[in-house]
Enzyme design. Structure first.
Site, short mmCIF file in Angstrom:
data_model
loop_
_atom_site.label_atom_id
_atom_site.label_comp_id
_atom_site.label_asym_id
_atom_site.label_seq_id
_atom_site.Cartn_x
_atom_site.Cartn_y
_atom_site.Cartn_z
N ASP A 38 0.68 -1.37 -0.01
CA ASP A 38 0.26 0.38 0.01
C ASP A 38 0.80 1.33 0.09
O ASP A 38 1.03 2.29 1.09
CB ASP A 38 -1.13 0.12 0.53
N GLU B 6 -11.56 0.04 -3.63
CA GLU B 6 -10.81 0.58 -2.44
C GLU B 6 -9.14 1.16 -2.79
O GLU B 6 -9.24 1.05 -4.20
CB GLU B 6 -10.03 -0.86 -1.39
O1 FUB Z 1 -3.18 -3.91 3.01
C1 FUB Z 1 -3.89 -3.65 3.50
C2 FUB Z 1 -5.33 -3.35 3.08
O2 FUB Z 1 -4.91 -4.51 1.91
C3 FUB Z 1 -5.20 -2.12 2.06
O3 FUB Z 1 -5.93 -0.81 2.87
C4 FUB Z 1 -5.90 -2.17 0.47
O4 FUB Z 1 -5.91 -1.58 -0.15
C5 FUB Z 1 -5.50 -3.23 0.08
O5 FUB Z 1 -4.29 -3.31 -0.18
#
Ligand code: FUB
Length: 326
Positions: free
Chosen positions: A19, A226
């Site tokens: 991320d 997301e």
């Molecule tokens: O790293 C945890 C979660 O996985 C992140 O918040 C999302 O965007 C995905 O990458």
């Protein structure tokens, strides 16, 4: 310290990272990633495998220099409201200080967004005692516009709980819309001048196709899932995000930071591992995509590594799709 600064290779190999939110601060590239634990966990749709506890900050003087790990900058034991799962963070600079935004589950297992501050871009960061009032879900990304207004974008489905906030209140039974209805969009709110609270109630962003029709929940190749990111290029705001279940990074553009955004295309094809998450950065007149995959662990969803590659625009402002393994 790592020597690996080549495109499409892990920036660091001594810890697992994911991320990546990259920014130019004080003439260097600072990367604010999640820190994946080195543990074996079964994957599920609730994201229980992403069991992170702290954050490190990475930096590059430039792309010829080694990547520096500045060490642990925040741990969940130092944040009174956090129970578990410190997920994808971001950082911003304003008021002569650095702000670090991070999502985590509170004591009721509801994802909230916290903020911590530091006089330096490499921390350590001192957290506020409580989460940002009115915050929810995951994946904060902060964009400061040319007029110095700061906006926070956030939200993620499934483990990120965005579908549980349809009414503005947490509904543990909340689900995604039917496939023929508009998909849920990410949320945006202007931040207060002190960068510690929302200046307004977050609003849902609308993402539409070229004809102005909303992208539908069943359109999994294009619908929001997301990992929002906002950057500006030639007067347009570019909102990029992960489609989740179809594993693309895609983008949509607008003349306003709050949209509506018109879907334009794919930035990154699927990477090794379930999640895909990115940021976009301009450094010395070139554009770069920071992203992650699970190559360093041989494909484990919850043990990822951050990478970068150059991002190129076409003359009409569209972005060339990147294949991470060609
Ligand atoms: O790293 C945890 C979660 O996985 C992140 O918040 C999302 O965007 C995905 O990458």
């Amino acid at each position: 310290m790592s020597k690996a600064t080549k495109p499409n290779e892990p920036l660091v190999k001594h810890i697992y990272t994911a991320d990546p939110s990259a920014h130019v601060f004080e003439g260097k590239i600072y990367i604010y990633p999640s820190h994946d634990l080195d543990e074996v966990r079964d994957s599920n749709d609730n994201g229980d495998q992403y069991n992170m506890e702290d954050y490190h900050v990475l930096s590059l003087d430039d792309f010829e220099s080694p990547c520096v790990d500045h060490g642990q900058v925040l741990h969940m034991k130092d944040v009174p409201w956090v129970k578990q799962q410190m997920w994808a963070p971001d950082a911003a600079f304003k008021n002569n200080q650095y702000y670090f935004y991070f999502p985590a589950r509170d004591k009721d297992d509801i994802f909230r967004i916290g903020v911590a501050t530091s006089p330096t871009p490499y921390g350590p960061f001192t957290p506020q005692k409580d989460y940002i009032p009115g915050s929810f879900s995951i994946d904060p990304a902060v964009f400061i516009d040319d007029d110095n207004k700061a906006y926070i974008y956030f939200g993620g489905l499934w483990g990120g709980q965005l579908e549980k906030w349809k009414t503005g209140k947490f509904d543990p039974d909340g689900g995604e819309p039917p496939k023929n209805e508009p998909a849920f969009g990410p949320r945006v709110a202007e931040l207060s001048d002190d960068m510690l609270t929302f200046k307004e109630t977050p609003q849902e962003i609308s993402i539409v196709d070229e004809e102005g029709n909303p992208i539908l929940a069943g359109d999994e190749d294009r619908r929001y899932f997301e990992g929002p990111w906002l950057h500006k290029h030639n007067g347009y705001y570019y909102l990029s995000y992960s489609t989740g279940s179809t594993h693309y990074i895609v983008y949509a553009i607008s003349k306003s930071p709050k949209g509506p955004f018109v879907y334009k295309g794919r930035i990154l094809n699927p990477v090794i591992g379930w999640t895909t998450h990115h940021s976009i950065l301009k450094f010395k007149d070139k554009w770069y995509l920071f992203y992650h995959d699970s190559s360093l662990s041989g494909g484990a969803d919850n043990r990822r590594c951050v990478k970068y590659t150059e991002l190129k625009y076409n003359d009409d402002g569209t972005i060339q799709t990147i294949d991470p393994y060609k």
